[in-house]
Design an enzyme around this catalytic site. Structure first.
Site, PDB file in Angstrom:
ATOM      1  N   LEU A  65      -0.716  -2.747  -3.713  1.00  0.00           N
ATOM      2  CA  LEU A  65      -1.118  -3.848  -2.840  1.00  0.00           C
ATOM      3  C   LEU A  65       0.142  -4.634  -2.502  1.00  0.00           C
ATOM      4  O   LEU A  65       0.959  -4.912  -3.378  1.00  0.00           O
ATOM      5  CB  LEU A  65      -2.126  -4.772  -3.538  1.00  0.00           C
ATOM      6  CG  LEU A  65      -3.525  -4.216  -3.812  1.00  0.00           C
ATOM      7  CD1 LEU A  65      -4.347  -5.231  -4.600  1.00  0.00           C
ATOM      8  CD2 LEU A  65      -4.243  -3.865  -2.517  1.00  0.00           C
ATOM      9  N   ASP A  66       0.307  -4.995  -1.229  1.00  0.00           N
ATOM     10  CA  ASP A  66       1.454  -5.813  -0.828  1.00  0.00           C
ATOM     11  C   ASP A  66       1.435  -7.136  -1.594  1.00  0.00           C
ATOM     12  O   ASP A  66       0.366  -7.594  -2.023  1.00  0.00           O
ATOM     13  CB  ASP A  66       1.419  -6.087   0.676  1.00  0.00           C
ATOM     14  CG  ASP A  66       1.751  -4.844   1.494  1.00  0.00           C
ATOM     15  OD1 ASP A  66       2.264  -3.881   0.904  1.00  0.00           O
ATOM     16  OD2 ASP A  66       1.484  -4.841   2.713  1.00  0.00           O
ATOM     17  N   PRO A  67       2.588  -7.787  -1.755  1.00  0.00           N
ATOM     18  CA  PRO A  67       2.647  -9.034  -2.536  1.00  0.00           C
ATOM     19  C   PRO A  67       1.602 -10.079  -2.161  1.00  0.00           C
ATOM     20  O   PRO A  67       1.012 -10.708  -3.045  1.00  0.00           O
ATOM     21  CB  PRO A  67       4.064  -9.541  -2.263  1.00  0.00           C
ATOM     22  CG  PRO A  67       4.854  -8.289  -2.068  1.00  0.00           C
ATOM     23  CD  PRO A  67       3.930  -7.351  -1.333  1.00  0.00           C
ATOM     24  N   LYS A  68       1.340 -10.286  -0.872  1.00  0.00           N
ATOM     25  CA  LYS A  68       0.399 -11.329  -0.457  1.00  0.00           C
ATOM     26  C   LYS A  68      -1.065 -10.907  -0.565  1.00  0.00           C
ATOM     27  O   LYS A  68      -1.964 -11.740  -0.456  1.00  0.00           O
ATOM     28  CB  LYS A  68       0.711 -11.766   0.972  1.00  0.00           C
ATOM     29  CG  LYS A  68       2.018 -12.543   1.106  1.00  0.00           C
ATOM     30  CD  LYS A  68       2.217 -13.026   2.535  1.00  0.00           C
ATOM     31  CE  LYS A  68       3.528 -13.814   2.668  1.00  0.00           C
ATOM     32  NZ  LYS A  68       3.741 -14.286   4.061  1.00  0.00           N
ATOM     33  N   VAL A  69      -1.312  -9.625  -0.756  1.00  0.00           N
ATOM     34  CA  VAL A  69      -2.684  -9.108  -0.823  1.00  0.00           C
ATOM     35  C   VAL A  69      -3.259  -9.337  -2.222  1.00  0.00           C
ATOM     36  O   VAL A  69      -2.568  -9.191  -3.227  1.00  0.00           O
ATOM     37  CB  VAL A  69      -2.717  -7.610  -0.465  1.00  0.00           C
ATOM     38  CG1 VAL A  69      -4.142  -7.066  -0.558  1.00  0.00           C
ATOM     39  CG2 VAL A  69      -2.149  -7.390   0.936  1.00  0.00           C
TER      40      VAL A  69
END
EC number: 5.4.99.25
Length: 333
Positions: A65-69
């Site tokens: 998962l991307d950092p902001k997700v």
């Protein structure tokens, strides 16, 4: 799940154990935990935090998962890391907030969402850690939940490896307004659901409670045995006598089978389990359930990944030398 008995067999409780009755130290090295990933850290950082707080040698996450997700991030503990590729077989589900860069009619928005259902073509984004070749991915479901001006909240169920940010970009381009992904949360990751995800702090508290007070109850609620993450696979139950051979990578033969789940086909991955419910390996069926029940000899499953460590069950099988193999092949001819 409906299991059909091929041959009645009993298990020896001197070997192995019920997955849900493993001692806590074994569980921590052969278990998993579903983390509710917060916005900010990378998936790799979250897995490293879990590894360090539980004092493990290794831990790995089951889907970047991307950092902001945010959302469901399964983390494999210790030896369970070998199961991670199996978690990618089922679809994943997300709730996404998409922001349009211009106004659009409701009818046009609905039509675009219909267009992006089914098989789609995607090229990974520039920042992706994979080769940027065109690939086909499946969007099984996509549903608009709410529209507020230029903001569209939607839910999608998609094939593992689908880039949601790219999906939003492509839909915005097709709509003629352009768009970007504003927020994203993963609600289902393979066999794991958002409602069973736990906060990192809760996991740490449960671990400290066990280490300092000896109470493992809370930790057991959060850490599941590795078998919990394989429930989506159809099963073949083997006799105790066949377990160690499979642990060494041997093909599963009909004579080692006790029970078979109904509806197994040759185009899927199946789980090989002991009579106690322990995961032994996964493999590719060489025949369907009906044929497995009828056959008295021969290979039934080609093992593709061994899960259980050898030596837990007694070794009853013998190694075949090259001369034996040559003789067997001559007899077939």
């Amino acid at each position: 799940m409906e299991l059909i008995v091929k041959e009645e067999s009993k298990t020896d409780y001197n070997y192995g154990s019920d997955p849900y009755k493993r001692d806590i130290k074994t569980l921590l090295n052969t278990g998993l935990v579903v983390i509710d990933k917060p916005s900010g850290p990378t998936s790799h950082e979250v897995a490293a935090w879990v590894r360090n707080m539980l004092n493990l040698v290794k831990a790995g996450h089951g889907g970047t998962l991307d950092p902001k997700v945010t959302g469901a991030l399964p983390v494999a503990l210790g030896n369970t890391t070998k199961c991670v590729p199996i978690w990618h077989i089922p679809p994943k589900e997300y709730v996404c907030l998409m922001h349009l860069h211009d106004d659009a009619k409701l009818e046009d928005i609905e039509n675009i969402f219909k267009e992006f259902t089914g098989r789609i073509h995607q090229r990974p984004p520039l920042k992706a850690a994979v080769k940027r070749s065109l690939r086909i991915r499946k969007i099984y479901e996509i549903e608009i939940l709410e529209i507020d001006g230029r903001d569209i909240l939607f839910r999608t169920k998609c094939q593992s490896g689908t880039y949601l940010r790219k999906l939003v970009d492509d839909m915005g381009e097709a709509l003629g307004t352009s768009a970007h992904m504003q927020e994203l949360r993963r609600t289902i990751s393979g066999p794991f659901y958002e409602n069973e995800a736990v906060y990192l702090q809760d996991l740490l508290d449960a671990y400290i409670f066990w280490k300092e007070d000896g109470n493992e109850e809370e930790l057991r609620k959060l850490v599941k045995p590795l078998e919990y993450g394989l429930q989506h696979l159809k099963k073949i139950i083997v006799k105790d006598s066949a377990v160690d051979a499979v642990c060494h990578g041997a093909t599963l033969y009909s004579s080692g089978v006790s029970k078979i789940e109904k509806g197994i086909g040759t185009d899927e991955v199946v789980l090989i389990e002991t009579l106690k419910g322990e995961a032994v390996a996964v493999g590719k069926p060489l025949m369907n359930t009906k044929d497995m029940l009828k056959t008295e000899e021969g290979e039934v499953v080609e093992i593709t990944r061994v899960i259980m460590e050898p030596g837990i069950y007694p070794r009853i099988w013998k190694k075949r030398n090259k001369n034996d193999k040559t003789k067997a092949e001559s007899k077939k001819k």
